[in-house]
Design a protein around this motif. Sequence first.
Motif, PDB file in Angstrom:
ATOM      1  N   TRP A 133      50.492   9.752  58.834  1.00 41.64           N
ATOM      2  CA  TRP A 133      50.791  10.331  57.750  1.00 41.64           C
ATOM      3  C   TRP A 133      52.163  10.693  57.566  1.00 41.64           C
ATOM      4  CZ3 TRP A 133      48.184   8.644  53.303  1.00 41.64           C
ATOM      5  CH2 TRP A 133      46.790   8.470  53.499  1.00 41.64           C
TER       6      TRP A 133
ATOM      7  N   ARG B 274      55.332  12.201  54.596  1.00 44.30           N
ATOM      8  CA  ARG B 274      55.545  12.646  53.280  1.00 44.30           C
ATOM      9  C   ARG B 274      56.921  12.454  53.168  1.00 44.30           C
ATOM     10  NH1 ARG B 274      54.108  18.426  51.175  1.00 44.30           N
ATOM     11  NH2 ARG B 274      55.595  19.016  53.097  1.00 44.30           N
TER      12      ARG B 274
ATOM     13  N   ASN C 279      59.835  13.002  50.242  1.00 43.85           N
ATOM     14  CA  ASN C 279      60.287  13.467  49.068  1.00 43.85           C
ATOM     15  C   ASN C 279      61.527  12.415  48.409  1.00 43.85           C
ATOM     16  OD1 ASN C 279      58.622  15.921  48.831  1.00 43.85           O
ATOM     17  ND2 ASN C 279      60.053  16.553  50.630  1.00 43.85           N
TER      18      ASN C 279
ATOM     19  N   LEU D 183      53.501  14.487  58.736  1.00 35.84           N
ATOM     20  CA  LEU D 183      52.617  15.269  58.411  1.00 35.84           C
ATOM     21  C   LEU D 183      51.353  15.521  59.616  1.00 35.84           C
ATOM     22  CD1 LEU D 183      51.701  14.654  54.899  1.00 35.84           C
ATOM     23  CD2 LEU D 183      52.867  16.647  55.589  1.00 35.84           C
TER      24      LEU D 183
ATOM     25  N   ASP E 289      54.306  19.739  45.627  1.00 33.47           N
ATOM     26  CA  ASP E 289      53.376  18.330  46.598  1.00 33.47           C
ATOM     27  C   ASP E 289      53.673  17.045  46.165  1.00 33.47           C
ATOM     28  OD1 ASP E 289      50.448  20.323  46.925  1.00 33.47           O
ATOM     29  OD2 ASP E 289      52.288  20.241  48.093  1.00 33.47           O
TER      30      ASP E 289
ATOM     31  N   ALA F  80      55.491  13.915  45.849  1.00 35.17           N
ATOM     32  CA  ALA F  80      56.092  12.956  46.930  1.00 35.17           C
ATOM     33  C   ALA F  80      55.266  11.704  46.908  1.00 35.17           C
ATOM     34  CB  ALA F  80      56.291  13.793  47.932  1.00 35.17           C
TER      35      ALA F  80
ATOM     36  N   TYR G 163      53.424   9.799  49.566  1.00 35.71           N
ATOM     37  CA  TYR G 163      52.642   9.884  51.032  1.00 35.71           C
ATOM     38  C   TYR G 163      52.527   8.652  51.427  1.00 35.71           C
ATOM     39  CZ  TYR G 163      52.225  14.504  49.455  1.00 35.71           C
ATOM     40  OH  TYR G 163      52.576  15.789  49.190  1.00 35.71           O
TER      41      TYR G 163
END
Lengths: 111, 113
Positions: free
Chosen positions: B34, B36, B38, B46, B86, B88, B90
């Motif tokens: 996983w 993330r 931005n 993650l 948060d 973003a 994913y």
Amino acid sequence: QQQVKQSPQSLIVQKGGISIINCAYENTAFDYFPWYQQFPGKGPALLIAIRPDVSEKKEGRFTISFNKSAKQFSLHIMDSQPGDSATYFCAAQNTGNQFYFGTGTSLTVIP
Amino acid sequence: EAGVVQSPRYKIIEKKQPVAFWCNPISGHNTLYWYRQNLGQGPELLIRYENEEAVDDSQLPKDRFSAERLKGVDSTLKIQPAELGDSAVYLCASSLDPGTLGYFGPGTRLTVL
């Protein structure tokens, strides 16, 4: 702290020209250096990768040049086409299988 | 062959609400990631799974993020409660072995209002 530094942030190239994107790193534990291509709304896709035991790898119009002593590597896109317009990320993997990405380069190829 | 499947593709929630993302990796891929991403940045890890085991969760904000990969196949990432920061994309990715990172899903774009 950014483990992999990528430049330029954006790049505009004429169709048929050469696109060059550069990356640099400090951590000598990195031993695998992939490049990814990302189109809007899509996940990154592996484009080409190199290990530090060679100085160059070529796949079609895409070439990675690797300078181990300078801790730098670059992506060259020959005969750039409008379909190459995308964001490109370099990355580096350490011996613990952790990947670190650059901040990306937005490439625009003008017809 | 189907690629990495993620759902939902988009999610808009208000801060302090919970949210969950689902990922189905490519069949046979034991390693699941996983990430993330931005806006204008590269992906940041993650958590990484080898089968059912989370082998690298050092960057997972454990006070609000949790993940699971039951039976070593699909995985769920949860945020509770969500914060404005948060927002973003994913991304889920999978690979046959931990030495490669070749297949990303399309991502879930989260917007926290």
